[in-house]
Write a protein that holds these residues in place. Structure first.
Motif, PDB file in Angstrom:
ATOM      1  N   GLU A 331       0.789  -1.127   0.193  1.00  6.97           N
ATOM      2  CA  GLU A 331      -0.269   0.043  -0.003  1.00  6.97           C
ATOM      3  C   GLU A 331       1.083   1.205   0.033  1.00  6.97           C
ATOM      4  N   LEU A 333       1.457   5.287   0.003  1.00  3.67           N
ATOM      5  CA  LEU A 333       0.620   6.408   0.404  1.00  3.67           C
ATOM      6  C   LEU A 333       1.413   7.744  -0.172  1.00  3.67           C
ATOM      7  N   CYS A 353       3.125   0.957   3.298  1.00  6.62           N
ATOM      8  CA  CYS A 353       2.680   0.359   4.272  1.00  6.62           C
ATOM      9  C   CYS A 353       2.282  -1.154   3.813  1.00  6.62           C
ATOM     10  N   SER A 375       1.981   3.757  10.547  1.00  2.00           N
ATOM     11  CA  SER A 375       1.243   4.072   9.269  1.00  2.00           C
ATOM     12  C   SER A 375       0.210   5.291   9.489  1.00  2.00           C
ATOM     13  N   SER A 379      -4.296   4.658   6.212  1.00  2.00           N
ATOM     14  CA  SER A 379      -3.881   3.149   5.673  1.00  2.00           C
ATOM     15  C   SER A 379      -4.899   2.326   5.971  1.00  2.00           C
ATOM     16  N   GLU A 380      -4.874   1.309   4.992  1.00  2.00           N
ATOM     17  CA  GLU A 380      -6.200   0.375   5.503  1.00  2.00           C
ATOM     18  C   GLU A 380      -5.115  -0.885   5.932  1.00  2.00           C
ATOM     19  N   TYR A 381      -3.759  -1.051   5.788  1.00  2.00           N
ATOM     20  CA  TYR A 381      -3.190  -2.026   6.446  1.00  2.00           C
ATOM     21  C   TYR A 381      -2.952  -1.643   7.976  1.00  2.00           C
ATOM     22  N   ALA A 385       4.977   1.377   9.150  1.00  2.00           N
ATOM     23  CA  ALA A 385       5.107   1.484   7.808  1.00  2.00           C
ATOM     24  C   ALA A 385       6.593   2.143   7.525  1.00  2.00           C
TER      25      ALA A 385
END
Length: 508
Positions: A331, A333, A353, A375, A379-381, A385
């Protein structure tokens, strides 16, 4: 997002079990190991390692050219419950000694000539050394067989050393999950298959080089390890082995495109991958001319998170300067200076991430806290990060574009070079009182190392002597292309050497 069946994370040594038993796996000088033989050899090497080093998590280092030992150790050490520390064979004794001491390695396996290069005091007293022949003799005498492990995917299994912006190389800690998912991810987006033949020309001590091996094994293909002396050797190997997949860094691609490629060297090629610097449109055109049927994959990555992005080959011509989008399991960003997700077209820091993020720097909490941070809230995770320090922009269509580097790293011929490491070596000669190593744009190398020095009292300009000592103490890729002597070094308001002023002075 990756296909659903790729969510089954396993210990990295299970890669030895992926291919069909009778298919070729490892094409060595004079012999080829099938996937079935690979499984047998990994099991035997792992059994001996577990017997020799019964303490879980002990570090075993390797310092050797590409061959059976260096290709099997990432899997066998992990199966034995150990942590593998591969040392770049291009490094010299001072760097290798630092890695051994920093990692706390208790066993070093390597080429006899490399082991003989150590001087008294280089190798820690508790670190035993065995050359490759001794290793295989010991494995045969032990006659063991260790089955696939049931390790926790979050367990540490490798430490890869990479240069930092200051000081000696630092160790990036990788888990089974980091390495397994990296192999799965690359095999997925490159579309690797069981009939692929990968020519492994990059050092296996690099995440990019090691993944050539691991992703191909995951796909059930075969790997041809090659330590080349001349770029022409790569051309010959492609013809000899009907190579389908080739990875390199821009300076090597430039050298390769200047050669004549016979038809038998190109007809099997399906996939060309690049990292360690951007491909120019002219270089892409040259690659397409030589390999008209191959797909070109520009990629961006960093050891701390393995790899972050790739550009779809279909977009290379229309978006030649783009870094592309996130690879599977990553992921990416873009965070602006206010700590918020940057708007399209707004510059920000690339933040990686997800499960490819490494576990930090080995025994270095301070530098870990600088680069590995929580993160962003978006962040979805979640979790930790990697804050890369690289400045990027995300366009309206989602494609990422590189803006610049925040740190002072020199990137030459695909190698990340610590300025301080070059400077320390220069000062250690006694000829230099002050030193600043800088990266200057270079058409072939990306950046060339220029060393600006102020002589020690009474030393004067002694370029030949300084260059000779540095050639002995530093690996080839760290050697200064030019040494500049100054009577006075410019200082910034903080009293430090003004690197920006020096770079402006010496850049053509």
């Amino acid at each position: 997002m990756p296909p659903a069946h790729y969510t089954d994370t396993r210990p990295i040594d299970h890669l030895a079990e992926c291919g069909r038993a009778d298919d070729p796996a490892l094409v060595l000088r004079g012999r080829t190991l099938s996937h079935g033989e690979l499984r047998t050899r990994v099991a035997a090497l792992a059994a001996w390692l577990a017997h020799r080093l019964p303490e879980p998590g002990a570090r075993v280092a390797s310092w050797a050219a590409k061959g059976e030992l260096t290709c099997l150790l990432p899997l066998a050490a992990a199966r034995a419950g150990l942590v593998h520390v591969p040392i770049n064979p291009l490094l010299k004794r001072a760097q290798a000694a630092h890695i051994l001491a920093d990692s706390g390695s208790v066993l070093l396996l390597g080429t006899a000539a490399r082991l003989a290069s150590f001087e008294e005091g280089d190798v820690p007293a508790d670190c035993a050394m065995l050359d490759e022949a001794e290793v295989w003799d010991a494995v045969a005498a032990h006659d063991g067989n260790l089955p696939p492990s049931s390790a926790d995917p979050d367990d540490l299994c490798a430490i890869l050393y990479t240069s930092g912006s200051t000081g000696m190389p630092k160790g990036v800690m990788l888990s089974h999950a980091n390495m397994w998912l990296g192999a799965v991810s690359v095999a997925d987006y490159l579309g690797l298959k069981a009939d692929d033949v990968t020519l492994a020309v990059l050092p296996l001590s690099f995440d990019y080089g090691q993944n050539q091996l691991l992703s191909t094994l995951y796909a059930g293909g075969s790997v041809v390890p090659l330590d080349y002396l001349l770029p022409r050797d790569v051309v010959k190997a492609c013809a000899k082995h009907s190579v389908t997949t080739l990875a390199a860094v821009p300076p090597l691609w430039l050298q390769l495109t200047e050669l004549d490629w016979p038809e038998e060297s190109t007809t099997a090629m399906r996939c060309l991958t690049n990292s360690g610097g951007a491909l120019t449109p002219d270089l892409v055109h040259s690659l397409r001319t030589i390999f008209p049927d191959a797909r070109v994959f520009p990629m961006y990555g960093l050891t701390e998170a393995f790899r972050s992005t790739y550009l779809d080959p279909a977009l290379v011509d229309s978006h030649p300067t783009s870094m592309g989008r996130a690879i599977p399991f990553a992921e990416i960003l873009v965070v602006n200076d206010a700590g918020e997700i940057a708007a399209p077209g707004e510059e920000g820091e690339l933040v990686h991430c997800g499960p490819l993020v490494a576990q930090g720097y080995w025994q270095d909490a301070e530098r870990t806290s600088e680069r590995f941070r929580p993160s962003p809230a978006a962040s979805e995770y979640g979790g930790t990060a990697v804050w890369s320090g690289d400045r990027v922009v995300r366009a309206e269509d989602g494609l990422l574009y590189f803006v610049g580097r925040r740190d002072a790293m020199i990137k030459s011929a695909g190698n990340r070079i610590s300025p301080q490491e070059v400077e320390d070596a220069a000062r250690a000669t006694g000829l230099v009182a002050e030193a600043a190593a800088l990266g200057v744009p270079d058409a072939r190398l990306g950046q060339a190392v220029h060393l600006v020095v102020r002589a020690s009292a009474g030393a004067g300009d002694r370029t030949p002597e300084l260059a000779q000592i540095l050639a002995r103490e530093l690996p080839n890729f760290m050697q200064p292309k030019v040494i500049h002597w100054r009577e006075v070094m410019p200082l910034n308001p903080n009293g430090k050497i003004d690197r920006a002023a020096l770079k402006a002075e010496i850049t053509p």
